[in-house]
Design an enzyme around this catalytic site. Structure first.
Site, short mmCIF file in Angstrom:
data_model
loop_
_atom_site.label_atom_id
_atom_site.label_comp_id
_atom_site.label_asym_id
_atom_site.label_seq_id
_atom_site.Cartn_x
_atom_site.Cartn_y
_atom_site.Cartn_z
N GLU A 340 70.33 48.44 25.95
CA GLU A 340 70.28 47.09 25.37
C GLU A 340 69.02 46.40 25.87
O GLU A 340 68.64 46.54 27.03
CB GLU A 340 71.55 46.33 25.78
CG GLU A 340 71.51 44.83 25.69
CD GLU A 340 71.36 44.28 24.27
OE1 GLU A 340 72.02 44.78 23.35
OE2 GLU A 340 70.55 43.35 24.11
N ASP A 389 74.24 50.32 16.86
CA ASP A 389 74.73 49.05 16.29
C ASP A 389 73.57 48.06 16.33
O ASP A 389 73.57 47.09 17.11
CB ASP A 389 75.92 48.54 17.13
CG ASP A 389 76.52 47.27 16.56
OD1 ASP A 389 76.08 46.81 15.49
OD2 ASP A 389 77.43 46.72 17.21
N CYS A 416 75.30 45.39 10.34
CA CYS A 416 75.62 44.11 9.71
C CYS A 416 74.70 43.85 8.52
O CYS A 416 74.66 42.75 8.00
CB CYS A 416 75.53 42.97 10.73
SG CYS A 416 73.96 42.92 11.59
#
Ligand SMILES: C[S@@+](CC[C@H](N)C(=O)[O-])C[C@H]1O[C@@H](n2cnc3c(N)ncnc32)[C@H](O)[C@@H]1O
Length: 461
Positions: A340, A389, A416
């Site tokens: 991340e 993701d 998304c």
């Protein structure tokens, strides 16, 4: 030209575009109309005309669509958030499923009808209750035309603030938070931010609520280093039960990015906690956390089932945020590595592993497209399963190349943005992967956004 600017035409709305706008034809000429929905007969005024298409303003709904409903929220048409609240929720779901199908077909070149027949593509999973579902809100603060303090939401595609005291998709406690912050600003004459002049202190109010714990976070984003009268501010907010964390975030930049890098806790903990399934998470102001906790559980369980773990696998969770998916996976894998880019999120991820007594998850700070090749080449780390993701822009091609080289047996792509999802799936499927499952999940009721989980496997397995 069949039509000219300022002409008024009557059209039937036959489809809806990716931003939720109605699409109709006048003598073969395509017209896009905001706030019109499929099934409406409308009068539109042409505001902008191009050669083969134009943009119209909705002047009158002559015959309403059977799918048209009265929005609960009085500002639903204006605020940039709920752009399709006037569309029946079941029809919203159909619209979102079609949006995913269109992207897969047009951008990805995939045989979507075959996917549906073979149950590779499942019907979208909707919400049981599509109101009051969000756990995070970011309210801009500014001044309206009359010079009064405005707190609310930006009108669609603008930075003019629509003042509001209640939002039908946010946690209801936000009403009281907004009321108290507004009173504080007025009582102590605290300046609010003027974007053009770059003056004034208060820019945004960020709130978060742990749906399973009830814990509340309030973070004021300010154009300065300190908040005057902070004791009074804290005292007022602490009257709200379950208040857990009060902080300021410093953002002195001329930017549309809401949050700055620095957070100072004024009172309470620097984070709130929440649970998804059996896992407890600590969430700090700068960390990403899915906004719809009920549907997130559905999303993660789907991702976990597509990962098909049996306890022996090494799994990479790229774009891991605070380790949410990583810790879900760690319950069934031998080892999980999370990557991340936001350092504070990785601090939360490490803490989250610790508080859940999970010892088989390790986290790295950095860009996934830099960390993964580095770990693969220098440390010869392998992967049985890779989960990605990414944010809306999708994955860098160089990251997809590293994944292809690492050759995991399975991949899970959580997205998304169906457009960039389709683009990346096409790239992976040109090489060694094929799609085994596609599941859309509605995380964002009344908006045009949709989340998807895709299971992939290597063609040779
Ligand atoms: C859609 S969120 C997913 C987070 C997490 N998987 C979850 O479900 O809560 C995307 C995350 O990717 C992070 N991010 C953005 N660009 C990145 C990059 N190049 N490399 C690694 N992480 C990145 C963001 O900070 C954000 O936390």
């Amino acid at each position: 030209m069949i039509v000219n600017k300022n002409d008024e035409v009557i059209i039937d709305i036959e489809d809806m575009g990716s931003d939720g706008e109605g699409i109709g034809k006048y003598q073969g000429y395509t017209i896009f109309v905001k706030n019109a929905i499929i099934g409406d007969k409308i009068k539109a005024k042409l505001m902008k005309t191009k050669k083969s298409y134009g943009y119209g303003r909705l002047m009158e709904v002559i015959e309403p669509s059977p799918y048209r409903v009265t929005p609960k929220c009085p500002i639903a048409g204006k605020c940039g958030g709920c752009s399709i609240q006037h569309l029946d929720y079941e029809k919203q779901l159909e619209y979102k499923q079609n949006k995913v199908k269109n992207c897969l077909e047009r951008i990805g070149g995939f045989p979507v009808e075959e996917f549906c027949k073979e149950n590779i593509m499942e019907p979208i999973i909707g919400m049981k209750e599509p109101f009051y579902y969000r756990n995070k809100a970011q309210f801009p603060v500014g001044v309206n035309k009359e010079g009064k303090v405005a707190i609310g939401f930006y009108a669609g595609r603008t930075h003019s603030i629509i003042d509001t005291s209640h939002c039908y998709i946010q946690a209801p406690v936000n009403d009281e938070i907004l009321q108290r912050v507004r009173k504080f600003i007025e009582e102590y004459e605290i300046s609010v931010y003027n974007e053009e002049k770059q003056e004034g202190l208060i820019r945004h109010i960020l709130t978060r609520v742990g749906f399973t714990t009830g814990e509340i976070m309030v973070c004021l984003i300010i154009n300065g280093n300190n908040l005057p009268y902070k004791e009074q501010f804290i005292a007022s907010l602490c009257e709200i039960s379950h208040m857990t964390s009060i902080s300021i975030n410093i953002n002195k930049e001329k930017t549309n990015v809401i949050l700055g890098d620095k957070v100072k806790t004024l009172w309470g903990k620097p984070y709130i906690t929440d649970n998804i399934g059996d896992i407890k998470y600590q969430i700090s102001p700068l960390s990403f956390y899915q906004v719809n906790p009920i549907q997130t559980k559905v999303l993660y369980e789907t991702a976990l089932s597509y990962a098909d773990l049996h306890g022996e696998e090494t799994v990479w969770d790229l774009y891991c945020g605070i380790g949410t998916i990583s810790l879900f996976l760690a319950q069934k894998a031998k080892q999980v590595y999370g990557v991340e880019i936001v350092p504070q999120a990785i601090d939360d991820a490490k803490k989250n592993a610790e508080i859940n007594h999970i010892t088989n998850a390790e986290f790295f700070v950095g860009a996934a497209e830099e960390i993964l090749p580095q770990k693969y080449k220098e440390d010869s780390i392998c992967a049985d399963v890779i989960v990605v993701d990414p944010p809306r822009k999708g994955c860098e091609e160089s990251l997809l190349d590293t994944i292809i080289q690492m050759a995991p047996k399975r991949m899970v792509y959580v997205s998304c943005d169906p457009g960039t999802l389709a683009r990346d799936l096409k790239y992976l499927c040109k090489k060694d992967y094929e799609i085994s499952k596609i599941q859309a999940v509605d995380q964002f009721g009344h908006s045009v956004h949709v989340e998807c989980v895709v299971g992939m496997q290597r063609k040779d397995t």
